[in-house]
Scaffold this motif. Structure first.
Motif, mmCIF file in Angstrom:
data_model
loop_
_atom_site.group_PDB
_atom_site.id
_atom_site.type_symbol
_atom_site.label_atom_id
_atom_site.label_comp_id
_atom_site.label_asym_id
_atom_site.label_seq_id
_atom_site.Cartn_x
_atom_site.Cartn_y
_atom_site.Cartn_z
ATOM 1 N N ILE A 85 -1.419 2.702 -3.854
ATOM 2 C CA ILE A 85 -2.856 2.715 -4.112
ATOM 3 C C ILE A 85 -3.401 4.097 -3.726
ATOM 4 N N PRO A 86 -4.439 4.548 -4.403
ATOM 5 C CA PRO A 86 -4.930 5.915 -4.196
ATOM 6 C C PRO A 86 -5.404 6.241 -2.781
ATOM 7 N N ILE A 87 -5.903 5.270 -2.040
ATOM 8 C CA ILE A 87 -6.436 5.580 -0.709
ATOM 9 C C ILE A 87 -5.386 5.539 0.402
ATOM 10 N N ALA A 88 -4.165 5.133 0.072
ATOM 11 C CA ALA A 88 -3.097 5.056 1.084
ATOM 12 C C ALA A 88 -2.285 6.348 1.062
ATOM 13 N N MET A 115 -7.362 -2.563 7.326
ATOM 14 C CA MET A 115 -6.025 -3.162 7.177
ATOM 15 C C MET A 115 -5.057 -2.714 8.271
ATOM 16 N N MET A 116 -5.008 -1.425 8.531
ATOM 17 C CA MET A 116 -4.004 -0.898 9.466
ATOM 18 C C MET A 116 -4.210 -1.418 10.887
ATOM 19 N N CYS A 141 0.814 -1.223 0.000
ATOM 20 C CA CYS A 141 0.000 0.000 0.000
ATOM 21 C C CYS A 141 0.845 1.269 0.000
ATOM 22 N N HIS A 142 1.837 1.319 0.892
ATOM 23 C CA HIS A 142 2.616 2.539 1.092
ATOM 24 C C HIS A 142 3.937 2.549 0.339
#
Length: 108
Positions: free
Chosen positions: A47-50, A77-78, A38-39
């Protein structure tokens, strides 16, 4: 008043120095393998939301990871990922992402 502040200030500075030394960016880099999807290992979100984490303040990252771990902050997820991180691992991760230098170029 100055006499009372000096010992307190000394303790605060010692704790801050210990905390800064305890964080190892290279150990954080190894731990960041679980964050890369993700990061990104380089802290640039895949990814756009991360959010991007590269160059982010270490204290901010630590605070957010601890909030996810405790349940104070929730994310599908986090919350799962942070749940198993120790304070030391969180410090290492935060030191890694803080150590990444980011530059920006202004448009002309």
């Amino acid at each position: 008043m100055r006499i009372l502040l000096t010992p307190a200030l000394s303790v605060i500075l010692a704790v801050m120095a210990w905390h800064a030394q305890a964080a190892d960016p290279e150990a954080g880099r190894s731990l960041a393998a679980q964050c890369r999807t993700c990061h990104g290992l380089d802290g640039i979100a895949r990814i756009p939301i991360a959010p991007h984490l590269a160059g982010e303040n270490r204290i901010y990252i630590e605070t957010q990871l601890k909030a996810f771990r405790s349940g104070k902050r929730e994310h599908e997820m986090m919350s799962v990922i942070a749940r198993d991180l120790s304070d030391e691992e969180i410090s290492h991760l935060a030191a890694w992402y803080e150590s990444i230098e980011i530059t920006a170029t202004m448009p002309e």
